[in-house]
Motif scaffolding. Structure first.
Motif, PDB file in Angstrom:
ATOM      1  N   VAL A 192      10.549  33.128  52.130  1.00 20.84           N
ATOM      2  CA  VAL A 192      10.347  31.843  52.374  1.00 20.84           C
ATOM      3  C   VAL A 192       9.958  31.249  50.662  1.00 20.84           C
ATOM      4  N   TYR A 193      10.750  30.244  50.267  1.00 23.18           N
ATOM      5  CA  TYR A 193      10.572  29.416  49.265  1.00 23.18           C
ATOM      6  C   TYR A 193      10.135  28.092  49.478  1.00 23.18           C
ATOM      7  N   PRO A 194       8.681  27.781  49.598  1.00 22.95           N
ATOM      8  CA  PRO A 194       7.937  26.465  49.747  1.00 22.95           C
ATOM      9  C   PRO A 194       8.751  25.425  49.023  1.00 22.95           C
ATOM     10  N   TYR A 218      12.056  24.687  41.953  1.00 25.45           N
ATOM     11  CA  TYR A 218      12.254  23.512  40.769  1.00 25.45           C
ATOM     12  C   TYR A 218      11.693  22.320  41.278  1.00 25.45           C
ATOM     13  N   PRO A 219      11.249  21.201  40.452  1.00 25.36           N
ATOM     14  CA  PRO A 219      10.465  20.055  40.879  1.00 25.36           C
ATOM     15  C   PRO A 219      11.187  19.203  42.020  1.00 25.36           C
ATOM     16  N   THR A 234      12.322  20.657  50.323  1.00 26.11           N
ATOM     17  CA  THR A 234      12.379  21.306  51.494  1.00 26.11           C
ATOM     18  C   THR A 234      12.206  22.780  51.573  1.00 26.11           C
ATOM     19  N   SER A 235      11.684  23.599  52.355  1.00 18.93           N
ATOM     20  CA  SER A 235      11.729  24.956  52.328  1.00 18.93           C
ATOM     21  C   SER A 235      12.928  25.492  52.382  1.00 18.93           C
ATOM     22  N   ILE A 236      12.995  26.755  51.819  1.00 20.33           N
ATOM     23  CA  ILE A 236      14.244  27.484  51.964  1.00 20.33           C
ATOM     24  C   ILE A 236      14.006  28.737  52.355  1.00 20.33           C
ATOM     25  N   GLU A 244      20.151  27.744  44.030  1.00 14.48           N
ATOM     26  CA  GLU A 244      18.710  28.098  43.311  1.00 14.48           C
ATOM     27  C   GLU A 244      17.972  29.493  43.783  1.00 14.48           C
ATOM     28  N   ALA A 245      17.896  29.507  45.186  1.00 14.65           N
ATOM     29  CA  ALA A 245      17.352  30.698  45.794  1.00 14.65           C
ATOM     30  C   ALA A 245      18.303  32.017  45.609  1.00 14.65           C
TER      31      ALA A 245
END
Length: 311
Positions: free
Chosen positions: A158-160, A165-166, A170-172, A209-210
């Motif tokens: 999980v990427y909060p 990036y700024p 939303t979460s990924i 990005e993820a």
């Protein structure tokens, strides 16, 4: 466990209430360690979600329903006088009549339905406003040659918000599954990515990005590049991306008289939203019926007799 940045109320489209946050924590905590062979709080079905239709088919057959494969609906049957729905026409030419109809959310209903007078309507490309889009989910499916985490096949990343990036509001979520679940060949792994988004540009940026932070993308399309040149561009320690597909899914819902649409799967990893929507749809269609009544011992015996291979 939250989709949006809760500190930024301007961009947050889903402010998490205290009770909802506690409920999510309680669900997660109660799910950890439920099964000795399942790490974390998630259960992964073998063969993926494809087993769900099979379970429904079995349940439907036991309760006297018909489950027909390879028989598409080519038209809606409408009453000439009132213009209301009365049935469907199958590809075989057979007409089926029913007081109500539940459609897949991706089904297209032709626009003349609003003022229909013919006996039936063929599918068209224009969509009458039966469905209402309630947002979008960016999704991705990727295949890699190794696990993101050594010696672990199935897990969640999980990427909060704002962790990559700024502008990430939303979460990924990235769910990895290995070949032990029969979703890919041995030695490969499947990544399922999802993130809520406003449009395709924002959604694909979130997923890209993820991916850039997790896998190495080989150089392709340049015959002059040797394998040695490509290996120099690969980041050490990261799995190699073998194949990927990114797409945007609209979260649609809606109804028109006796015609109802089931909701699309949302951005969550559980089925709570779909189960709640199914219960509401059932209560709307059958307000005086019990939803999945408990089966008595005599009913179970009759069901077993129906599927007795010796009978």
């Amino acid at each position: 466990m939250a989709d949006y940045d809760q500190d930024n109320l301007e961009d947050c489209k889903d402010v998490l209430k205290t009770k909802d946050g506690i409920d999510r924590l309680a669900l997660h905590h109660s799910s950890v360690g439920r099964f000795s062979n399942a790490l974390g709080a998630l259960i992964y079905p073998i063969y993926g979600q494809g087993e769900l239709p099979q379970a429904f088919c079995r349940r439907a057959a036991v309760k006297g329903c018909l489950y027909v494969l390879r028989m598409p609906v080519i038209a809606l049957l409408m009453d000439k006088g009132s213009g209301s729905y009365k049935g469907v026409k199958l590809a075989s030419g057979q007409d089926l009549f029913s007081p109500q109809l539940v459609l897949d959310p991706s089904r297209i209903v032709p626009s003349p339905l609003a003022h229909s007078s013919p006996d039936f309507l063929q599918d068209g490309s224009e969509v009458f406003g039966l469905r209402d889009a309630k947002g979008k989910v960016a999704r991705g499916i990727c295949i890699t040659n190794s696990s993101l985490k050594p010696d672990v096949s199935n897990f969640l990343v999980v990427y909060p918000p704002k962790s990559l990036y700024p502008e990430q509001i939303t979460s990924i979520r990235i769910l990895q599954m290995g070949s032990n679940l029969a979703v890919c060949p041995a030695g490969m792994f499947v990544l399922y990515l999802s993130a809520l988004c406003d449009d395709a540009i924002q959604g694909k940026k979130l997923l890209n990005e993820a991916l850039c932070g997790l896998v190495s993308v080989p150089i392709s399309g340049y015959p002059e590049n040797s394998s040695a040149d490509q290996s120099e561009n690969m980041e050490e320690g990261k799995p190699t991306l073998l194949w990927s597909a990114l797409y945007i899914q609209e979260l649609t819902r809606g109804s028109y008289g006796s015609i109802s649409f089931t909701p699309m799967p949302d951005g969550n990893l559980n089925y709570d939203y779909l189960l709640d929507a199914s219960l509401k749809l059932f209560n709307k269609m059958y307000p005086h019926e019990e939803f999945f009544p408990k089966t008595t011992s005599s009913d179970k015996l009759e069901e077993d007799d129906e599927f007795d291979p010796e009978s």
